[in-house]
Write a protein that holds these residues in place. Structure first.
Motif, PDB file in Angstrom:
ATOM      1  N   TYR A  75     -29.965  59.590 154.695  1.00 19.28           N
ATOM      2  CA  TYR A  75     -31.032  58.562 155.132  1.00 19.28           C
ATOM      3  C   TYR A  75     -30.347  57.265 155.406  1.00 19.28           C
ATOM      4  O   TYR A  75     -28.950  57.247 155.338  1.00 19.28           O
ATOM      5  CB  TYR A  75     -31.850  58.436 154.144  1.00 19.28           C
ATOM      6  CG  TYR A  75     -31.396  57.601 152.623  1.00 19.28           C
ATOM      7  CD1 TYR A  75     -31.423  56.478 152.556  1.00 19.28           C
ATOM      8  CD2 TYR A  75     -30.776  58.367 151.847  1.00 19.28           C
ATOM      9  CE1 TYR A  75     -30.913  55.721 151.373  1.00 19.28           C
ATOM     10  CE2 TYR A  75     -30.189  57.945 150.600  1.00 19.28           C
ATOM     11  CZ  TYR A  75     -30.357  56.606 150.391  1.00 19.28           C
ATOM     12  OH  TYR A  75     -29.621  55.821 149.334  1.00 19.28           O
ATOM     13  N   ALA A  76     -31.038  56.504 155.861  1.00 19.74           N
ATOM     14  CA  ALA A  76     -30.596  55.110 156.413  1.00 19.74           C
ATOM     15  C   ALA A  76     -31.555  54.003 155.728  1.00 19.74           C
ATOM     16  O   ALA A  76     -32.866  54.194 155.565  1.00 19.74           O
ATOM     17  CB  ALA A  76     -30.678  54.830 157.859  1.00 19.74           C
ATOM     18  N   PHE A  92     -39.688  57.582 159.040  1.00 13.41           N
ATOM     19  CA  PHE A  92     -39.416  56.507 158.348  1.00 13.41           C
ATOM     20  C   PHE A  92     -40.779  56.319 157.357  1.00 13.41           C
ATOM     21  O   PHE A  92     -41.767  56.881 157.517  1.00 13.41           O
ATOM     22  CB  PHE A  92     -39.590  55.256 159.142  1.00 13.41           C
ATOM     23  CG  PHE A  92     -41.100  54.825 159.737  1.00 13.41           C
ATOM     24  CD1 PHE A  92     -41.851  53.907 158.914  1.00 13.41           C
ATOM     25  CD2 PHE A  92     -41.541  55.206 160.932  1.00 13.41           C
ATOM     26  CE1 PHE A  92     -43.202  53.515 159.368  1.00 13.41           C
ATOM     27  CE2 PHE A  92     -42.815  55.020 161.391  1.00 13.41           C
ATOM     28  CZ  PHE A  92     -43.436  54.074 160.591  1.00 13.41           C
ATOM     29  N   SER A  93     -40.336  55.669 156.087  1.00 11.66           N
ATOM     30  CA  SER A  93     -41.316  55.450 155.063  1.00 11.66           C
ATOM     31  C   SER A  93     -41.186  53.987 154.729  1.00 11.66           C
ATOM     32  O   SER A  93     -39.993  53.734 154.402  1.00 11.66           O
ATOM     33  CB  SER A  93     -41.303  56.483 153.973  1.00 11.66           C
ATOM     34  OG  SER A  93     -39.950  56.342 153.476  1.00 11.66           O
ATOM     35  N   ILE A 132     -37.222  53.028 154.528  1.00 12.86           N
ATOM     36  CA  ILE A 132     -36.296  54.031 154.772  1.00 12.86           C
ATOM     37  C   ILE A 132     -36.424  54.772 156.055  1.00 12.86           C
ATOM     38  O   ILE A 132     -37.473  55.252 156.275  1.00 12.86           O
ATOM     39  CB  ILE A 132     -36.319  55.121 153.502  1.00 12.86           C
ATOM     40  CG1 ILE A 132     -35.982  54.129 152.329  1.00 12.86           C
ATOM     41  CG2 ILE A 132     -35.354  55.898 153.649  1.00 12.86           C
ATOM     42  CD1 ILE A 132     -34.490  53.596 152.011  1.00 12.86           C
ATOM     43  N   LEU A 133     -35.336  55.096 156.853  1.00 15.59           N
ATOM     44  CA  LEU A 133     -35.371  56.213 157.858  1.00 15.59           C
ATOM     45  C   LEU A 133     -34.882  57.493 157.483  1.00 15.59           C
ATOM     46  O   LEU A 133     -33.681  57.732 156.930  1.00 15.59           O
ATOM     47  CB  LEU A 133     -34.483  55.426 158.895  1.00 15.59           C
ATOM     48  CG  LEU A 133     -34.825  53.968 159.386  1.00 15.59           C
ATOM     49  CD1 LEU A 133     -33.876  53.722 160.585  1.00 15.59           C
ATOM     50  CD2 LEU A 133     -36.415  53.744 159.746  1.00 15.59           C
ATOM     51  N   LEU A 138     -28.739  48.134 159.297  1.00 18.02           N
ATOM     52  CA  LEU A 138     -28.610  49.263 158.679  1.00 18.02           C
ATOM     53  C   LEU A 138     -27.613  49.749 157.645  1.00 18.02           C
ATOM     54  O   LEU A 138     -26.576  49.488 158.005  1.00 18.02           O
ATOM     55  CB  LEU A 138     -29.106  50.535 159.699  1.00 18.02           C
ATOM     56  CG  LEU A 138     -30.389  50.468 160.498  1.00 18.02           C
ATOM     57  CD1 LEU A 138     -30.183  51.423 161.453  1.00 18.02           C
ATOM     58  CD2 LEU A 138     -31.696  50.748 159.706  1.00 18.02           C
ATOM     59  N   ASP A 139     -27.892  50.420 156.471  1.00 17.73           N
ATOM     60  CA  ASP A 139     -26.787  50.941 155.873  1.00 17.73           C
ATOM     61  C   ASP A 139     -27.401  52.492 155.764  1.00 17.73           C
ATOM     62  O   ASP A 139     -28.479  53.010 155.637  1.00 17.73           O
ATOM     63  CB  ASP A 139     -26.862  50.611 154.350  1.00 17.73           C
ATOM     64  CG  ASP A 139     -26.422  48.956 154.146  1.00 17.73           C
ATOM     65  OD1 ASP A 139     -25.437  48.691 154.879  1.00 17.73           O
ATOM     66  OD2 ASP A 139     -26.893  48.386 153.412  1.00 17.73           O
ATOM     67  N   ILE A 140     -26.299  53.222 155.823  1.00 20.62           N
ATOM     68  CA  ILE A 140     -26.435  54.724 156.259  1.00 20.62           C
ATOM     69  C   ILE A 140     -25.884  55.535 154.903  1.00 20.62           C
ATOM     70  O   ILE A 140     -24.645  55.045 154.469  1.00 20.62           O
ATOM     71  CB  ILE A 140     -26.070  55.327 157.480  1.00 20.62           C
ATOM     72  CG1 ILE A 140     -24.544  55.062 157.555  1.00 20.62           C
ATOM     73  CG2 ILE A 140     -26.816  54.764 158.531  1.00 20.62           C
ATOM     74  CD1 ILE A 140     -24.107  55.778 159.093  1.00 20.62           C
TER      75      ILE A 140
END
Length: 432
Positions: free
Chosen positions: A240-241, A271-272, A354-355, A414-416
């Motif tokens: 996720y990202a 996304f959520s 969250i992606l 973003l952080d992945i």
């Protein structure tokens, strides 16, 4: 005296016939009766004994047969008890080796049970864990092979820049693999299969590191920070990202993005957005055989999108809190609209976006069956309803296209996690 003897003989004879018939039925046979003519005045018992064994021998034979049958029945009962005991033990063994199913959730979404680690993963059996990790490594291997080919044809410029991003993720994955394998071996010593798989995984990681080192020998590209895509190659609960900042309170919104997927059934959750006390504050999901849905404050509207054909599609959803009016656009064309979607409920702030995963709790509770599989790019959010012309400009890469004023697509935003990768992407090039 003669009458008494005759009566006894008759009872013995009838008892023998009934008993032999019962014996035949017990062993699945068929009873046959042999009839012999007897003169009218002749003693029946005498005639019977004359055509068979002596009376005492007949009685002994019957008793022996009876004892044999009793012994056989006792053996059958003992065997049945043994079978039941073995069946019970087998059932217990199977139940211990099976994972517990998730609890059903309202709306068709399932909540995983088990203990989660810091990556959002759910504890599972050793074989399942190692198999899934091996699949992840295999996917990384395939992407690296594609990168090598791309590197040879493009002078290693774009390729080397992208591999820097994968390097740290593979390091994290290696630590995760080794940690899990060590815990498995400590908990269950002597598992030869897990040890062999660990060796294969370590060998694959060594090979991947060597390839990355070779590909890093070259010039790096300084590409724009918004010209990238996220790739989610596997349906997992740890890829996720995470958007670094939360959303503000919004009374209207527009969400747009580019998507590419051929996952089935359902592309998953692009996304959520979850806030304290409400995990489904804002969610876009296509799960199972259901159509794609937009959720606001856990209220649902079905969207008329058809995107899992392996091609890039531009999608937008607009919404206003007044009357809960919404509209859905695919590739710049309005495909559907409705109202009464969470009317007069503003999107709450201080949440987590969250992606690639659907959140059951704030930042956690990921379910692999609901994960997004495919590619995602140019994800933008506005705190207003965009016009039809503005959405068309976005879908056709017009020079008049705008970026989100709430969230704009940038690598630094973003952080992945978990092996999700970044690749160069330009939406306008996809349309040519």
């Amino acid at each position: 005296m003669q009458a008494t003897k005759s009566g006894i003989c008759w009872r013995l004879f009838l008892f023998s016939c009934v008993f032999l018939e019962s014996l035949s039925q017990d062993f699945g046979g068929q009873t046959q009766f042999i009839c012999t003519s007897v003169p009218k005045d002749m003693d029946i018992c005498a005639a019977t004994l004359q055509n068979s064994v002596p009376g005492e021998d007949l009685k002994n034979t019957v008793m022996q047969l009876q004892e044999t049958v009793f012994q056989q029945k006792e053996n059958i009962i003992n065997q049945k008890e043994t079978i039941r005991e073995l069946t019970s033990k087998l059932a217990r063994c199977e139940s211990q080796n099976s994972a517990e199913p998730g609890d059903a959730r309202p709306g068709g979404r399932r909540k995983e049970t088990g203990t989660k680690n810091t990556m959002g993963d759910v504890s599972r059996g050793p074989a399942d864990t190692l198999t899934q990790l091996s699949q992840t490594l295999q996917s990384l291997k395939q992407r690296l092979e594609n990168l090598e080919q791309f590197s040879r044809s493009n002078n290693s410029v774009q390729a080397n820049s992208l591999k820097d991003l994968l390097q740290s993720k593979i390091d994290d994955l290696e630590k995760q693999v080794l940690s899990r394998v060590n815990s498995i071996e400590e908990g269950k010593p002597g598992l030869r299969n897990e040890t062999e798989q660990r060796g294969r995984v370590e060998s694959t990681l060594t090979s991947l590191h060597q390839r990355i080192t070779d590909l890093e020998k070259g010039q790096r590209e300084n590409r724009p920070l918004d010209k990238f895509q996220l790739t989610f190659p596997l349906r997992t609960n740890y890829m996720y990202a995470k958007v670094k900042k939360s959303l503000p309170e919004m009374f209207a919104l527009t969400v747009c993005m580019w998507l590419k997927s051929n996952a089935s059934p359902g592309v998953g959750t692009p996304f959520s957005y979850a806030v304290p006390g409400q995990a489904n504050e804002l969610v876009l999901i296509e799960w199972g055989n259901n159509p794609m849905e937009i959720l606001i404050n856990d209220k649902v509207a079905k969207l008329p999108f058809l995107i899992n054909d392996g091609e890039w599609h531009h999608i937008c959803v607009t919404w206003t809190t007044r009357d809960g009016v919404w509209e859905a656009f695919q590739d710049g064309v309005k495909r559907g609209y409705g109202e009464n979607l969470a009317p007069y409920h503003p999107i709450k702030p201080q949440g987590l976006l969250i992606l690639g995963q659907e959140q059951d709790t704030l930042g956690d509770g990921f379910d692999a069956t609901q994960a997004f599989v495919g590619h995602l790019a140019n994800f933008h959010i506005w705190d207003r309803k965009l016009s039809v012309e503005e959405i068309y400009n976005l879908a056709t890469c017009s020079s008049k296209a705008q970026v989100g004023n709430v969230f704009a697509w940038m690598e630094t935003s973003l952080d992945i996690y978990g092996g999700t990768s970044k690749w160069t992407f330009e939406a306008c090039r996809q349309l040519n």
